[in-house]
Design a protein around this motif. Structure first.
Motif, PDB file in Angstrom:
ATOM      1  N   TYR A 194       0.834  -1.204   0.000  1.00 23.52           N
ATOM      2  CA  TYR A 194       0.000   0.000   0.000  1.00 23.52           C
ATOM      3  C   TYR A 194       0.869   1.255   0.000  1.00 23.52           C
ATOM      4  O   TYR A 194       0.610   2.215  -0.732  1.00 23.52           O
ATOM      5  N   CYS A 195       1.928   1.234   0.813  1.00 25.90           N
ATOM      6  CA  CYS A 195       2.817   2.401   0.913  1.00 25.90           C
ATOM      7  C   CYS A 195       3.601   2.620  -0.380  1.00 25.90           C
ATOM      8  O   CYS A 195       3.779   3.760  -0.820  1.00 25.90           O
ATOM      9  N   VAL A 196       4.085   1.538  -0.991  1.00 30.41           N
ATOM     10  CA  VAL A 196       4.846   1.669  -2.237  1.00 30.41           C
ATOM     11  C   VAL A 196       3.975   2.266  -3.339  1.00 30.41           C
ATOM     12  O   VAL A 196       4.392   3.189  -4.054  1.00 30.41           O
ATOM     13  N   PHE A 197       2.761   1.763  -3.474  1.00 31.67           N
ATOM     14  CA  PHE A 197       1.863   2.295  -4.495  1.00 31.67           C
ATOM     15  C   PHE A 197       1.441   3.734  -4.177  1.00 31.67           C
ATOM     16  O   PHE A 197       1.248   4.539  -5.092  1.00 31.67           O
ATOM     17  N   SER A 198       1.290   4.055  -2.894  1.00 35.58           N
ATOM     18  CA  SER A 198       0.942   5.427  -2.521  1.00 35.58           C
ATOM     19  C   SER A 198       2.058   6.384  -2.903  1.00 35.58           C
ATOM     20  O   SER A 198       1.801   7.488  -3.397  1.00 35.58           O
ATOM     21  N   LEU A 199       3.306   5.959  -2.657  1.00 33.35           N
ATOM     22  CA  LEU A 199       4.460   6.755  -3.065  1.00 33.35           C
ATOM     23  C   LEU A 199       4.442   6.995  -4.568  1.00 33.35           C
ATOM     24  O   LEU A 199       4.632   8.123  -5.048  1.00 33.35           O
ATOM     25  N   HIS A 200       4.191   5.934  -5.324  1.00 33.12           N
ATOM     26  CA  HIS A 200       4.172   6.043  -6.782  1.00 33.12           C
ATOM     27  C   HIS A 200       3.055   6.970  -7.255  1.00 33.12           C
ATOM     28  O   HIS A 200       3.270   7.843  -8.104  1.00 33.12           O
ATOM     29  N   ASP A 201       1.859   6.802  -6.690  1.00 36.90           N
ATOM     30  CA  ASP A 201       0.698   7.528  -7.195  1.00 36.90           C
ATOM     31  C   ASP A 201       0.776   9.023  -6.908  1.00 36.90           C
ATOM     32  O   ASP A 201       0.431   9.844  -7.757  1.00 36.90           O
ATOM     33  N   ILE A 202       1.239   9.398  -5.705  1.00 41.60           N
ATOM     34  CA  ILE A 202       1.343  10.831  -5.407  1.00 41.60           C
ATOM     35  C   ILE A 202       2.483  11.452  -6.207  1.00 41.60           C
ATOM     36  O   ILE A 202       2.395  12.602  -6.644  1.00 41.60           O
ATOM     37  N   ALA A 203       3.572  10.678  -6.430  1.00 39.29           N
ATOM     38  CA  ALA A 203       4.673  11.180  -7.257  1.00 39.29           C
ATOM     39  C   ALA A 203       4.200  11.371  -8.694  1.00 39.29           C
ATOM     40  O   ALA A 203       4.553  12.367  -9.350  1.00 39.29           O
ATOM     41  N   ILE A 220      -2.644  -7.117 -12.378  1.00 36.28           N
ATOM     42  CA  ILE A 220      -2.773  -6.926 -13.828  1.00 36.28           C
ATOM     43  C   ILE A 220      -2.662  -5.449 -14.185  1.00 36.28           C
ATOM     44  O   ILE A 220      -1.914  -5.065 -15.086  1.00 36.28           O
ATOM     45  N   THR A 221      -3.412  -4.596 -13.471  1.00 37.52           N
ATOM     46  CA  THR A 221      -3.387  -3.172 -13.792  1.00 37.52           C
ATOM     47  C   THR A 221      -2.031  -2.553 -13.501  1.00 37.52           C
ATOM     48  O   THR A 221      -1.573  -1.662 -14.220  1.00 37.52           O
ATOM     49  N   GLY A 222      -1.371  -3.040 -12.446  1.00 35.54           N
ATOM     50  CA  GLY A 222      -0.033  -2.536 -12.143  1.00 35.54           C
ATOM     51  C   GLY A 222       0.953  -2.859 -13.239  1.00 35.54           C
ATOM     52  O   GLY A 222       1.766  -2.019 -13.636  1.00 35.54           O
ATOM     53  N   ALA A 223       0.884  -4.080 -13.762  1.00 33.43           N
ATOM     54  CA  ALA A 223       1.790  -4.478 -14.843  1.00 33.43           C
ATOM     55  C   ALA A 223       1.489  -3.713 -16.130  1.00 33.43           C
ATOM     56  O   ALA A 223       2.403  -3.292 -16.845  1.00 33.43           O
ATOM     57  N   LEU A 224       0.212  -3.514 -16.433  1.00 30.40           N
ATOM     58  CA  LEU A 224      -0.156  -2.815 -17.669  1.00 30.40           C
ATOM     59  C   LEU A 224       0.200  -1.333 -17.623  1.00 30.40           C
ATOM     60  O   LEU A 224       0.435  -0.705 -18.667  1.00 30.40           O
ATOM     61  N   SER A 225       0.247  -0.763 -16.430  1.00 36.47           N
ATOM     62  CA  SER A 225       0.532   0.668 -16.329  1.00 36.47           C
ATOM     63  C   SER A 225       1.985   1.005 -16.657  1.00 36.47           C
ATOM     64  O   SER A 225       2.293   2.155 -16.978  1.00 36.47           O
ATOM     65  N   ILE A 226       2.878   0.024 -16.586  1.00 37.27           N
ATOM     66  CA  ILE A 226       4.302   0.282 -16.828  1.00 37.27           C
ATOM     67  C   ILE A 226       4.559   0.712 -18.271  1.00 37.27           C
ATOM     68  O   ILE A 226       5.135   1.785 -18.507  1.00 37.27           O
ATOM     69  N   PRO A 227       4.156  -0.072 -19.282  1.00 39.58           N
ATOM     70  CA  PRO A 227       4.370   0.422 -20.657  1.00 39.58           C
ATOM     71  C   PRO A 227       3.555   1.676 -20.967  1.00 39.58           C
ATOM     72  O   PRO A 227       3.994   2.528 -21.746  1.00 39.58           O
ATOM     73  N   VAL A 253      11.899   5.880 -13.548  1.00 36.57           N
ATOM     74  CA  VAL A 253      11.959   5.728 -12.091  1.00 36.57           C
ATOM     75  C   VAL A 253      10.564   5.459 -11.526  1.00 36.57           C
ATOM     76  O   VAL A 253      10.397   4.610 -10.638  1.00 36.57           O
ATOM     77  N   LEU A 254       9.552   6.164 -12.035  1.00 32.24           N
ATOM     78  CA  LEU A 254       8.183   5.883 -11.600  1.00 32.24           C
ATOM     79  C   LEU A 254       7.804   4.434 -11.886  1.00 32.24           C
ATOM     80  O   LEU A 254       7.145   3.773 -11.066  1.00 32.24           O
ATOM     81  N   ASN A 255       8.230   3.930 -13.027  1.00 31.56           N
ATOM     82  CA  ASN A 255       7.912   2.547 -13.381  1.00 31.56           C
ATOM     83  C   ASN A 255       8.678   1.551 -12.526  1.00 31.56           C
ATOM     84  O   ASN A 255       8.192   0.444 -12.270  1.00 31.56           O
ATOM     85  N   ILE A 256       9.885   1.901 -12.107  1.00 27.43           N
ATOM     86  CA  ILE A 256      10.628   1.016 -11.209  1.00 27.43           C
ATOM     87  C   ILE A 256       9.881   0.864  -9.887  1.00 27.43           C
ATOM     88  O   ILE A 256       9.736  -0.247  -9.347  1.00 27.43           O
ATOM     89  N   VAL A 257       9.389   1.988  -9.361  1.00 28.16           N
ATOM     90  CA  VAL A 257       8.599   1.935  -8.126  1.00 28.16           C
ATOM     91  C   VAL A 257       7.335   1.113  -8.345  1.00 28.16           C
ATOM     92  O   VAL A 257       6.957   0.282  -7.511  1.00 28.16           O
ATOM     93  N   GLU A 258       6.677   1.327  -9.485  1.00 22.65           N
ATOM     94  CA  GLU A 258       5.477   0.547  -9.813  1.00 22.65           C
ATOM     95  C   GLU A 258       5.800  -0.932  -9.910  1.00 22.65           C
ATOM     96  O   GLU A 258       5.066  -1.786  -9.406  1.00 22.65           O
ATOM     97  N   GLY A 259       6.931  -1.248 -10.554  1.00 27.74           N
ATOM     98  CA  GLY A 259       7.335  -2.642 -10.698  1.00 27.74           C
ATOM     99  C   GLY A 259       7.612  -3.299  -9.359  1.00 27.74           C
ATOM    100  O   GLY A 259       7.249  -4.469  -9.139  1.00 27.74           O
ATOM    101  N   VAL A 260       8.256  -2.564  -8.446  1.00 23.75           N
ATOM    102  CA  VAL A 260       8.499  -3.089  -7.100  1.00 23.75           C
ATOM    103  C   VAL A 260       7.169  -3.395  -6.420  1.00 23.75           C
ATOM    104  O   VAL A 260       7.007  -4.446  -5.777  1.00 23.75           O
ATOM    105  N   GLY A 261       6.202  -2.499  -6.566  1.00 22.07           N
ATOM    106  CA  GLY A 261       4.893  -2.731  -5.974  1.00 22.07           C
ATOM    107  C   GLY A 261       4.217  -3.969  -6.537  1.00 22.07           C
ATOM    108  O   GLY A 261       3.617  -4.756  -5.793  1.00 22.07           O
ATOM    109  N   VAL A 262       4.318  -4.157  -7.851  1.00 18.33           N
ATOM    110  CA  VAL A 262       3.708  -5.347  -8.473  1.00 18.33           C
ATOM    111  C   VAL A 262       4.377  -6.615  -7.960  1.00 18.33           C
ATOM    112  O   VAL A 262       3.712  -7.600  -7.629  1.00 18.33           O
TER     113      VAL A 262
END
Length: 472
Positions: A285-294, A353-360, A443-452
């Protein structure tokens, strides 16, 4: 004696005449709670707390630019990130305190203080004449506002308040009103900030040059939100209190203690830090929150940056349009499509699924600078809508005090880190590897990838029950 008590209720409900909590409980028991009125109270208070967060994104870049604090245009994004982070810093430092206050002194006083905080400090933020005043006002707006924390802290007191004020059959309706109010805030907030900022440039026939509105070009959206908050503060006079006051009666204390025996025994010898399924969920939850506000901070700053720095050269209106359209689409999706998708895939699989699709999808943003005109608006709105729908999955996380405090702490990093990263990227437009904003979205995608990744076992695992013989 124990046999004689079999089949008898362990506790007998007692209602005290002058206790506001007892009046609410009595109304719930009789089925006389006024649902529409109570939903309206909750909806208005959550919206009141949401609007100041979302409204500044379209204009914060221009506000910092007008402060003339940045040594170069490339540095504006970094300073804008500090303004965005100051709210979350204040919120993370005081969220637990406001939870304690709401439990000790009542939900209603904390709600009213939170609403009045919006009235005062959001107004002062609109009157900011330098960077430190803007940062300070946002910090106080976050630290003195108990509206957005979790039912130890108020979105939490709003959630807690919802569960306390409605009968069980209507709690789902009350909780959905909290989510709906948050969604409406994501639509109205950016729209207000985008359309009402710099009014002398957009509406010169209504707001003449060299007037008050020209000296304070970002006051109007803040003022409109503060007026709404003032109306909400007046409405809160009729807000029912749910906390119980029994005048120190020994009998009432005994009842309270007896009612809490089960919960205290259940929680005894259990630490939240040793509960791996809970802790793993909070970490995700915290990792995705960091990504989303960034992302929200970076998107708004990138969109208004000039083309020569890799931005889109948007106006505040343009950013407000995109964010409002995306927020509206998210509300429609949440009401019409999400329940079916969740039922088909399950909430965790859908988030994966949505986390993975958001990267590209996110990595395609820098290439949008090659577009222009209506094509750019169409592509950007489609991408932003899809990104907001994926963002919505991340927000369906744990709603407890520790999770919300940790989330706020992570959200301090997001705006400041995103703004600094964007400022740095705009100084390396001619780099041979990941030039300009390409590195930001990477970098945003790296954070997203860690969350996934954290959403898969062994990180997000199920708690295994111990055999009965080991518990004895």
């Amino acid at each position: 004696m124990e046999e004689e008590n079999l089949g008898q209720p362990l506790l007998k409900k007692r209602y005290y005449q002058n206790c506001p909590g007892c009046k609410v409980d009595r109304a719930k028991e009789l089925g006389t709670d006024v649902s529409i009125r109570n939903i309206s109270y909750i909806w208005m208070t959550v919206l009141c707390g949401t609007l100041p967060i979302a409204s500044l994104f379209p204009f914060v870049y221009f506000m910092v630019k007008d402060f003339n604090v940045a040594e170069s245009e490339e540095d504006i994004s970094a300073y804008a990130g500090y303004v965005g982070s100051s709210f979350m810093l204040g919120r993370s430092l005081t969220s637990i305190l406001w939870g304690i206050m709401s439990d000790r002194y009542g939900r209603k006083p904390v709600i009213i203080i939170g609403v009045m905080t919006v009235v005062v400090f959001n107004t002062l933020f609109g009157l900011s004449t330098n960077l430190w005043m803007a940062i300070s006002m946002r910090f106080f707006l976050g630290s003195l506002n108990g509206l957005l924390g979790p039912v130890k802290v108020l979105l939490y007191a709003s959630i807690a308040y919802t569960t306390e004020i409605f009968i069980e059959e209507k709690q789902a309706l009350g909780l959905s009103s909290v989510v709906a109010a948050w969604g409406v805030g994501l639509v109205i907030g950016p729209a207000l900030g985008g359309y009402l900022a710099q009014p002398t440039l957009k509406y010169p026939h209504l707001f003449p040059k060299d007037s008050f509105w020209d000296k304070f070009p970002y006051f109007l959206p803040c003022f409109v939100i503060s007026v709404f908050a003032f109306v909400v503060a007046i409405a809160c006079i009729w807000l029912p209190e749910t906390l119980h006051y029994h005048n120190g009666s020994k009998e009432s204390n005994d009842n309270v203690e007896a009612a809490e025996v089960d919960s205290s025994e259940i929680k005894k010898d259990k630490s939240i830090f040793l509960n791996w399924p809970l802790m793993s969920s909070i970490i995700v939850y915290c990792v995705f929150s960091l990504h989303d506000i960034a992302y929200q901070e970076v998107f708004s700053l990138w969109a208004v940056s000039p083309r020569r720095l890799g931005g889109l050269n948007f106006t505040t209106n343009d950013v407000g349009n995109v964010m409002a359209i995306s927020g509206f689409a998210m509300m429609i999706y949440q009401l019409a499509l999400y329940p079916s998708l969740q039922k088909a895939c399950g909430p965790v699989n859908l988030a994966r699924i949505t986390g993975a699709l958001s990267i590209p999808l996110l990595q395609s943003y820098p290439f949008m600078t090659l577009l222009s005109g209506s094509t750019l608006y169409l592509v950007l709105n489609i991408a932003s809508i899809l990104r907001y729908l994926m963002f919505e999955q991340h927000q369906r996380g744990a709603a407890n005090g520790f999770a919300m405090t940790a989330m706020s702490a992570f959200k301090i990093i997001g705006p400041a880190g995103g703004g600094a990263l964007l400022a740095w990227s705009q100084k390396r437009l001619s780099a041979s590897f990941l030039p300009g904003t390409h590195v930001v979205f990477l970098v945003l995608n790296i954070v997203e990838g860690v969350g996934v990744i954290l959403m898969f076992k062994p990180f997000l695992g199920e708690k295994k029950e111990k055999p009965m013989e080991q518990l004895q």
